[in-house]
Design a protein around this motif. Structure first.
Motif, PDB file in Angstrom:
ATOM      1  N   TYR A 132      43.139  52.621  48.489  1.00  0.00           N
ATOM      2  CA  TYR A 132      41.824  52.449  49.227  1.00  0.00           C
ATOM      3  C   TYR A 132      41.807  53.355  50.655  1.00  0.00           C
ATOM      4  CZ  TYR A 132      38.529  50.281  52.572  1.00  0.00           C
ATOM      5  OH  TYR A 132      37.866  49.954  53.332  1.00  0.00           O
ATOM      6  N   HIS A 133      42.988  53.297  51.211  1.00  0.00           N
ATOM      7  CA  HIS A 133      43.396  54.105  52.558  1.00  0.00           C
ATOM      8  C   HIS A 133      43.214  55.873  52.146  1.00  0.00           C
ATOM      9  CE1 HIS A 133      43.523  50.704  55.116  1.00  0.00           C
ATOM     10  NE2 HIS A 133      44.399  50.030  54.204  1.00  0.00           N
ATOM     11  N   ILE A 134      43.344  56.112  51.110  1.00  0.00           N
ATOM     12  CA  ILE A 134      43.564  57.465  50.666  1.00  0.00           C
ATOM     13  C   ILE A 134      42.347  57.899  50.518  1.00  0.00           C
ATOM     14  CG2 ILE A 134      44.053  59.066  48.969  1.00  0.00           C
ATOM     15  CD1 ILE A 134      46.988  57.586  48.715  1.00  0.00           C
ATOM     16  N   VAL A 135      41.587  57.103  49.817  1.00  0.00           N
ATOM     17  CA  VAL A 135      40.222  57.726  49.516  1.00  0.00           C
ATOM     18  C   VAL A 135      39.144  57.567  50.525  1.00  0.00           C
ATOM     19  CG1 VAL A 135      39.254  55.589  48.335  1.00  0.00           C
ATOM     20  CG2 VAL A 135      38.412  57.769  47.324  1.00  0.00           C
ATOM     21  N   GLU A 136      39.400  56.409  51.289  1.00  0.00           N
ATOM     22  CA  GLU A 136      38.511  56.235  52.311  1.00  0.00           C
ATOM     23  C   GLU A 136      38.675  57.220  53.474  1.00  0.00           C
ATOM     24  OE1 GLU A 136      35.883  53.965  53.151  1.00  0.00           O
ATOM     25  OE2 GLU A 136      35.901  53.971  50.806  1.00  0.00           O
ATOM     26  N   THR A 137      39.936  57.859  53.579  1.00  0.00           N
ATOM     27  CA  THR A 137      40.318  58.569  54.517  1.00  0.00           C
ATOM     28  C   THR A 137      40.026  60.229  53.962  1.00  0.00           C
ATOM     29  OG1 THR A 137      42.031  57.462  55.455  1.00  0.00           O
ATOM     30  CG2 THR A 137      41.849  59.522  56.266  1.00  0.00           C
ATOM     31  N   TRP A 138      40.412  60.688  52.941  1.00  0.00           N
ATOM     32  CA  TRP A 138      40.190  62.111  52.401  1.00  0.00           C
ATOM     33  C   TRP A 138      39.236  62.038  51.309  1.00  0.00           C
ATOM     34  CZ3 TRP A 138      45.175  59.972  53.747  1.00  0.00           C
ATOM     35  CH2 TRP A 138      45.617  60.413  54.816  1.00  0.00           C
ATOM     36  N   GLY A 139      38.543  60.932  50.759  1.00  0.00           N
ATOM     37  CA  GLY A 139      37.750  61.277  49.741  1.00  0.00           C
ATOM     38  C   GLY A 139      38.456  61.534  48.543  1.00  0.00           C
ATOM     39  N   GLY A 140      37.716  62.223  47.704  1.00  0.00           N
ATOM     40  CA  GLY A 140      38.134  62.293  46.223  1.00  0.00           C
ATOM     41  C   GLY A 140      39.043  63.385  46.121  1.00  0.00           C
ATOM     42  N   VAL A 160      35.274  60.067  43.787  1.00  0.00           N
ATOM     43  CA  VAL A 160      35.598  58.848  44.339  1.00  0.00           C
ATOM     44  C   VAL A 160      35.399  57.550  43.667  1.00  0.00           C
ATOM     45  CG1 VAL A 160      34.728  57.422  46.445  1.00  0.00           C
ATOM     46  CG2 VAL A 160      35.240  59.732  46.627  1.00  0.00           C
ATOM     47  N   GLU A 161      34.367  57.603  42.572  1.00  0.00           N
ATOM     48  CA  GLU A 161      34.078  56.437  41.953  1.00  0.00           C
ATOM     49  C   GLU A 161      35.358  56.222  40.916  1.00  0.00           C
ATOM     50  OE1 GLU A 161      30.348  58.352  43.251  1.00  0.00           O
ATOM     51  OE2 GLU A 161      32.192  59.086  42.318  1.00  0.00           O
ATOM     52  N   LYS A 162      35.948  57.090  40.581  1.00  0.00           N
ATOM     53  CA  LYS A 162      37.284  56.848  39.708  1.00  0.00           C
ATOM     54  C   LYS A 162      38.212  55.979  40.387  1.00  0.00           C
ATOM     55  CE  LYS A 162      36.909  60.390  36.020  1.00  0.00           C
ATOM     56  NZ  LYS A 162      38.128  61.411  35.508  1.00  0.00           N
ATOM     57  N   PHE A 163      38.432  56.328  41.603  1.00  0.00           N
ATOM     58  CA  PHE A 163      39.464  55.631  42.626  1.00  0.00           C
ATOM     59  C   PHE A 163      38.918  54.308  42.662  1.00  0.00           C
ATOM     60  CE2 PHE A 163      40.268  59.730  43.954  1.00  0.00           C
ATOM     61  CZ  PHE A 163      41.557  59.889  44.351  1.00  0.00           C
ATOM     62  N   ILE A 168      39.355  48.331  41.602  1.00  0.00           N
ATOM     63  CA  ILE A 168      38.685  47.007  41.096  1.00  0.00           C
ATOM     64  C   ILE A 168      39.483  46.555  40.014  1.00  0.00           C
ATOM     65  CG2 ILE A 168      36.481  46.253  39.945  1.00  0.00           C
ATOM     66  CD1 ILE A 168      35.285  48.193  41.722  1.00  0.00           C
ATOM     67  N   SER A 169      39.885  47.364  39.109  1.00  0.00           N
ATOM     68  CA  SER A 169      40.575  46.834  37.952  1.00  0.00           C
ATOM     69  C   SER A 169      41.999  46.488  38.315  1.00  0.00           C
ATOM     70  CB  SER A 169      40.915  48.237  36.894  1.00  0.00           C
ATOM     71  OG  SER A 169      41.683  47.798  35.799  1.00  0.00           O
ATOM     72  N   ASP A 170      42.662  47.044  39.150  1.00  0.00           N
ATOM     73  CA  ASP A 170      43.964  46.380  39.751  1.00  0.00           C
ATOM     74  C   ASP A 170      43.794  45.153  40.319  1.00  0.00           C
ATOM     75  OD1 ASP A 170      45.190  48.795  38.655  1.00  0.00           O
ATOM     76  OD2 ASP A 170      45.623  49.812  40.781  1.00  0.00           O
ATOM     77  N   LEU A 171      42.738  45.022  41.186  1.00  0.00           N
ATOM     78  CA  LEU A 171      42.787  43.841  42.168  1.00  0.00           C
ATOM     79  C   LEU A 171      42.139  42.763  41.020  1.00  0.00           C
ATOM     80  CD1 LEU A 171      41.211  45.390  45.132  1.00  0.00           C
ATOM     81  CD2 LEU A 171      43.693  44.453  44.925  1.00  0.00           C
ATOM     82  N   GLU A 172      41.343  43.004  40.135  1.00  0.00           N
ATOM     83  CA  GLU A 172      40.926  41.879  39.131  1.00  0.00           C
ATOM     84  C   GLU A 172      42.047  41.288  38.422  1.00  0.00           C
ATOM     85  OE1 GLU A 172      36.333  43.153  38.132  1.00  0.00           O
ATOM     86  OE2 GLU A 172      38.031  43.596  36.760  1.00  0.00           O
ATOM     87  N   PHE A 173      42.919  42.181  38.179  1.00  0.00           N
ATOM     88  CA  PHE A 173      44.215  41.621  37.424  1.00  0.00           C
ATOM     89  C   PHE A 173      44.971  41.098  38.482  1.00  0.00           C
ATOM     90  CE2 PHE A 173      48.775  41.981  36.147  1.00  0.00           C
ATOM     91  CZ  PHE A 173      48.725  42.001  34.845  1.00  0.00           C
ATOM     92  N   ALA A 174      45.262  41.452  39.885  1.00  0.00           N
ATOM     93  CA  ALA A 174      46.037  40.686  40.827  1.00  0.00           C
ATOM     94  C   ALA A 174      45.134  39.175  41.084  1.00  0.00           C
ATOM     95  CB  ALA A 174      45.915  41.567  41.874  1.00  0.00           C
ATOM     96  N   CYS A 175      44.241  39.342  41.160  1.00  0.00           N
ATOM     97  CA  CYS A 175      43.323  38.101  41.275  1.00  0.00           C
ATOM     98  C   CYS A 175      43.766  37.134  40.228  1.00  0.00           C
ATOM     99  CB  CYS A 175      42.063  38.046  41.508  1.00  0.00           C
ATOM    100  SG  CYS A 175      41.341  38.943  42.846  1.00  0.00           S
ATOM    101  N   LYS A 176      43.814  37.482  38.869  1.00  0.00           N
ATOM    102  CA  LYS A 176      44.188  36.604  37.859  1.00  0.00           C
ATOM    103  C   LYS A 176      45.609  36.145  37.854  1.00  0.00           C
ATOM    104  CE  LYS A 176      44.034  36.329  32.943  1.00  0.00           C
ATOM    105  NZ  LYS A 176      43.730  36.892  31.374  1.00  0.00           N
ATOM    106  N   TRP A 177      46.512  36.849  38.261  1.00  0.00           N
ATOM    107  CA  TRP A 177      47.980  36.726  38.157  1.00  0.00           C
ATOM    108  C   TRP A 177      48.805  36.342  39.327  1.00  0.00           C
ATOM    109  CZ3 TRP A 177      49.439  35.229  33.293  1.00  0.00           C
ATOM    110  CH2 TRP A 177      48.753  35.615  32.356  1.00  0.00           C
TER     111      TRP A 177
END
Length: 205
Positions: A132-140, A160-163, A168-177
């Protein structure tokens, strides 16, 4: 001046990543290491300067020119990057150790799926945090999901969309487990379900 030393290097303990990270106890050292690069953002000046300096949140009074690149928008050049250089330097190792753990956890000998996925949830939460901090600072920039074990001398930009898809995929997993509270109450600061849900909300926004 023309001679050199021929060192016979060896590892007397025989400790390697493959050996240590092949047990749940050893794998915990990898998860712990994934937190270490948070220090740049949370434990030093660089993170707060990157996120607040030069805005109406934090104005530097007086005539001090320290961190002028971000506080005063002066002399911000590739050769004189202030905290941005440290930020870039320290976020990528965090991504790499997370990738190492995410791709090695199946060989760590976990017998409990719940404990395994909780550790995986920590690593995915942290990877999302770093990215998040990488893509929000330097973009794609470069998007890596595999561990780098040698110097990478070329880079390919990704949208940027791939980031955001990965975060989102990582955090959805984290929210579950992830657990609601750390397994060990004394280990304050570990990723938890509430932190993952809050961060996922921020990513969606």
């Amino acid at each position: 001046a023309l001679s050199n030393c021929n060192l016979d290097e060896y590892n007397p303990a025989g400790d390697t990543a493959e050996n240590i990270w092949s047990t749940p106890e050893g794998f915990q050292t990898l998860v712990n290491a994934a937190y270490s690069n948070l220090r740049t953002f949370l434990g030093k000046e660089d993170g707060i300067i990157m996120s607040e300096a030069g805005t109406d949140i934090w104005f530097r009074s007086g005539k001090s020119l320290s961190y002028r690149q971000l506080f005063r928008y002066m002399d911000f050049t590739p050769e004189n990057q202030s905290s941005a250089k440290n930020y870039w330097r320290d976020l990528w190792p965090g991504v790499n150790i997370c990738n190492a753990g995410i791709n090695r956890i199946d060989n760590a000998g976990f017998t409990s799926e719940k404990k395994k996925n909780a550790k995986l949830g920590e690593l995915k939460f942290l990877r999302a945090f770093y990215y998040y901090h990488i893509v929000e600072t330097w973009g794609g920039v470069m998007l890596l999901t595999k561990e780098s074990t040698y110097p990478v001398l070329t880079a390919k930009r990704e949208p940027v969309e791939k980031f955001y898809d990965l975060m989102i995929s990582d955090l959805e997993f984290a929210c579950k487990w992830l657990p609601v509270e750390p397994e060990n109450p004394k280990e304050v600061g570990r990723a938890t379900k509430k932190a993952a849900m809050g961060f996922l909300a921020k990513i969606y926004l």
